[in-house]
Every structure is written in C-alpha cells, then in structure tokens.
Design a protein around this motif. Structure first.
Motif, PDB file in Angstrom:
ATOM      1  N   THR A 103       0.827  -1.212   0.000  1.00  0.00           N
ATOM      2  CA  THR A 103       0.000   0.000   0.000  1.00  0.00           C
ATOM      3  C   THR A 103       0.857   1.256   0.000  1.00  0.00           C
ATOM      4  OG1 THR A 103      -1.811  -1.138   1.142  1.00  0.00           O
ATOM      5  CG2 THR A 103      -1.744   1.268   1.319  1.00  0.00           C
ATOM      6  N   MET A 104       1.924   1.248   0.761  1.00  0.00           N
ATOM      7  CA  MET A 104       2.838   2.388   0.812  1.00  0.00           C
ATOM      8  C   MET A 104       3.408   2.692  -0.570  1.00  0.00           C
ATOM      9  SD  MET A 104       6.212   2.627   3.255  1.00  0.00           S
ATOM     10  CE  MET A 104       7.330   4.019   3.244  1.00  0.00           C
ATOM     11  N   ALA A 105       3.651   1.653  -1.356  1.00  0.00           N
ATOM     12  CA  ALA A 105       4.195   1.848  -2.697  1.00  0.00           C
ATOM     13  C   ALA A 105       3.195   2.506  -3.637  1.00  0.00           C
ATOM     14  CB  ALA A 105       4.645   0.510  -3.270  1.00  0.00           C
ATOM     15  N   VAL A 106       1.909   2.251  -3.414  1.00  0.00           N
ATOM     16  CA  VAL A 106       0.870   2.859  -4.253  1.00  0.00           C
ATOM     17  C   VAL A 106       0.721   4.342  -3.945  1.00  0.00           C
ATOM     18  CG1 VAL A 106      -1.611   2.864  -4.784  1.00  0.00           C
ATOM     19  CG2 VAL A 106      -0.381   0.686  -4.543  1.00  0.00           C
ATOM     20  N   TYR A 107       0.710   4.690  -2.656  1.00  0.00           N
ATOM     21  CA  TYR A 107       0.450   6.068  -2.251  1.00  0.00           C
ATOM     22  C   TYR A 107       1.707   6.923  -2.114  1.00  0.00           C
ATOM     23  CZ  TYR A 107      -4.250   4.397  -1.113  1.00  0.00           C
ATOM     24  OH  TYR A 107      -5.514   3.847  -1.177  1.00  0.00           O
ATOM     25  N   VAL A 129      -2.517  -7.945  -7.668  1.00  0.00           N
ATOM     26  CA  VAL A 129      -3.215  -7.635  -8.914  1.00  0.00           C
ATOM     27  C   VAL A 129      -4.578  -8.321  -8.962  1.00  0.00           C
ATOM     28  CG1 VAL A 129      -3.033  -7.618 -11.431  1.00  0.00           C
ATOM     29  CG2 VAL A 129      -0.953  -7.520 -10.042  1.00  0.00           C
ATOM     30  N   PHE A 130      -5.615  -7.518  -9.220  1.00  0.00           N
ATOM     31  CA  PHE A 130      -6.970  -8.037  -9.360  1.00  0.00           C
ATOM     32  C   PHE A 130      -7.607  -7.420 -10.602  1.00  0.00           C
ATOM     33  CE2 PHE A 130     -11.601  -7.787  -8.129  1.00  0.00           C
ATOM     34  CZ  PHE A 130     -11.856  -9.141  -8.292  1.00  0.00           C
ATOM     35  N   GLU A 131      -8.061  -8.289 -11.512  1.00  0.00           N
ATOM     36  CA  GLU A 131      -8.671  -7.849 -12.768  1.00  0.00           C
ATOM     37  C   GLU A 131      -7.774  -6.857 -13.505  1.00  0.00           C
ATOM     38  OE1 GLU A 131     -12.503  -6.412 -11.518  1.00  0.00           O
ATOM     39  OE2 GLU A 131     -13.364  -8.435 -11.473  1.00  0.00           O
ATOM     40  N   GLY A 132      -6.475  -7.146 -13.474  1.00  0.00           N
ATOM     41  CA  GLY A 132      -5.512  -6.356 -14.232  1.00  0.00           C
ATOM     42  C   GLY A 132      -4.988  -5.116 -13.550  1.00  0.00           C
ATOM     43  N   LYS A 133      -5.546  -4.741 -12.408  1.00  0.00           N
ATOM     44  CA  LYS A 133      -5.142  -3.516 -11.716  1.00  0.00           C
ATOM     45  C   LYS A 133      -4.482  -3.828 -10.368  1.00  0.00           C
ATOM     46  CE  LYS A 133      -6.839  -0.693 -14.824  1.00  0.00           C
ATOM     47  NZ  LYS A 133      -5.950   0.151 -15.661  1.00  0.00           N
ATOM     48  N   VAL A 134      -3.542  -2.969  -9.995  1.00  0.00           N
ATOM     49  CA  VAL A 134      -2.904  -3.093  -8.692  1.00  0.00           C
ATOM     50  C   VAL A 134      -3.884  -2.632  -7.617  1.00  0.00           C
ATOM     51  CG1 VAL A 134      -1.007  -2.273  -7.233  1.00  0.00           C
ATOM     52  CG2 VAL A 134      -0.607  -2.751  -9.661  1.00  0.00           C
ATOM     53  N   TRP A 139      -6.226  -5.335  -0.262  1.00  0.00           N
ATOM     54  CA  TRP A 139      -7.018  -5.752  -1.420  1.00  0.00           C
ATOM     55  C   TRP A 139      -8.356  -5.027  -1.534  1.00  0.00           C
ATOM     56  CZ3 TRP A 139      -6.690 -11.864  -1.669  1.00  0.00           C
ATOM     57  CH2 TRP A 139      -5.354 -12.259  -1.724  1.00  0.00           C
ATOM     58  N   HIS A 140      -8.576  -3.989  -0.735  1.00  0.00           N
ATOM     59  CA  HIS A 140      -9.879  -3.322  -0.722  1.00  0.00           C
ATOM     60  C   HIS A 140     -10.012  -2.211  -1.761  1.00  0.00           C
ATOM     61  CE1 HIS A 140      -9.976  -5.205   3.351  1.00  0.00           C
ATOM     62  NE2 HIS A 140     -11.237  -5.383   3.010  1.00  0.00           N
ATOM     63  N   ASN A 141      -8.905  -1.595  -2.151  1.00  0.00           N
ATOM     64  CA  ASN A 141      -8.980  -0.457  -3.069  1.00  0.00           C
ATOM     65  C   ASN A 141      -8.227  -0.748  -4.367  1.00  0.00           C
ATOM     66  OD1 ASN A 141     -10.440   1.115  -1.224  1.00  0.00           O
ATOM     67  ND2 ASN A 141      -8.568   1.853  -0.244  1.00  0.00           N
TER      68      ASN A 141
END
Length: 247
Positions: A103-107, A129-134, A139-141
């Motif tokens: 999560t830290m890597a995303v934000y 990865v879920f449905e092609g997106k990180v 796993w909630h957002n």
C-alpha cells in the motif's frame, strides 16, 4: 526456487482470509510460534509473516513476531502496516530480514525508493493484482495502475525482490493462474516471488519452470494440508541437468 511458508496473523491467531476480508477469517487453531518453528525444522529456508492487525495500527502481535524472528533461525520476511520509514527501520532493527511494502508503494512511491536505497536487498515490493489492476489497503482499493506500469515506477531501485499476487487465481477465478506471473516476471527488474498460485503440489512443479521466478509463498495450502511442506521443498530443489563426461 525458495518456498516461503506464510503465517498470517489476526488477533494473535493464524488465519487465512478470503478476498482480504478480515471480518470473515478462516482461523487455524495452532500456535503461531510453534508453527513457525515447525516450518524451520522441516527445512524452510525463509518465512513470511503478514500482520493484519498492524494494517490498522494495532501492534498486538509485535511481541509474538519478535519471538518468531529471534527463535526460528531462518530469515523472516515481514509485511503488514508499513506506512513510514521509521516503522521499516524499527523492524529491521528488531531483526526482520526483509520488509514487504504494498500500500505504501501505491500512495508514496518516493518513500519506497528512499527505503530501497537505505536498505538495499531488504525491501520487498508487493504487487497485488486483481482484474488487471494493482490493489492496495488489504485488497480493498483498486488503483488506476496496471501491473506493468506500476513495476516501471520502481525500475531503477535496488529492491530485494517483488512479490506478485494474482488475486484472481488466489480466489479461484483465473483460467490460467501462471499467465500473469509469467508476464510480470519477465518485466521485473528484481527476482519475483509468486503468491496465490499454489493449491497443490503440482503447482510447485509448474511454477519452478517459469523464468525469473525465484520463489513462492504458500499459506492456506500448508494449513489445510493440500500441500506438504517437505514435499514442496523437495520439488522446489534446483533441477540438475545431466552432463556428458569428457573422455
């Protein structure tokens, strides 16, 4: 290929989650410290711990995790709730061999870059990865990043490895559970550890032949005995090709 047995902690108990739902955990009635020791005694070269409580700032599992780190005698890779450099530093000081950040890597990708430079070969990037997106936040957002673009953000950083979780495969929705891992392992600039693809021992055999995959994390399949750790470790040993003798 290295097998990383996974211990996921929630309220001091070993659990497995479905789609990341902490409100509906599958609870395994075993002692986490004892289970970690059993994995080490079975021959595991390393261990991963994920602390779900820490994701919400709850440090109730900290003493238990320190006991595992200091007692198992093998490197422990720790994930869950890492949002600051100070917390990364704290757990490295406590003896964690590697810190897993997602999560830290995303934000805050710049903080990951800084952490990788401060602690080369100790920062592990988690790409869920879920449905092609990180996805992030347990796993909630779902983010706007596709996995390939996300990996390029950290292309020049000295990461220890990259954990790629195919969530679709983990929840049984993927037709080809190795397709995503194979693609991203070829694009990554660090060794890839696959997660979410092992349900039976044959999955270990298949994964061993995917290029650039250095390891796999196995959680639920060890707890429900779908996979025997000793057998998985044997299967994951390097394949020695026969060599012709010079005459």
């Amino acid at each position: 290929m290295i097998i990383y047995p996974l211990i996921e902690l929630l309220e001091g108990r070993c659990v497995s989650l479905y789609r990341g739902r902490t409100e509906e955990p599958q609870i395994w009635h075993v002692d986490p410290v004892k289970r970690a020791q059993e994995y080490a005694e079975a021959g595991a070269e390393a261990l991963q711990i994920t602390d779900f409580d820490a994701m919400s700032g709850d440090e109730r599992n900290a003493d238990m995790i320190r006991e595992i780190i200091h007692g198992v005698g093998i490197p422990v890779q720790l994930g869950g709730g890492f949002r600051t450099l100070d917390r990364i530093s704290e757990w490295i000081d406590h003896g964690a061999a590697r810190i897993v950040v997602g999560t830290m890597a995303v934000y805050q990708p710049d903080l990951i870059k800084e952490a990788a430079k401060l602690y080369p070969d100790q920062i592990v990037l988690a790409v869920d990865v879920f449905e092609g997106k990180v996805v992030s936040d347990g796993w909630h957002n779902k983010s706007a990043f596709d996995a390939s673009t996300f990996l390029k953000t950290f292309e020049g950083d000295p990461l220890a490895s990259i954990v790629i979780t195919d969530i679709d495969a983990d929840i049984g929705d993927a037709e080809d559970s190795l397709a995503l891992i194979t693609q991203l392992a070829g694009e990554a600039n660090a060794p890839v550890i696959a997660r979410g693809t092992i349900c039976e021992i044959d999955d270990v055999s298949r994964l061993q032949y995917v290029p650039h995959v250095s390891g796999t994390i196995i959680g639920r399949a060890l707890f429900d005995r779908s996979v025997d750790l000793a057998e998985a470790l044997e299967v994951a040993k390097p394949v020695v090709e026969p060599r012709a003798e010079f005459i």
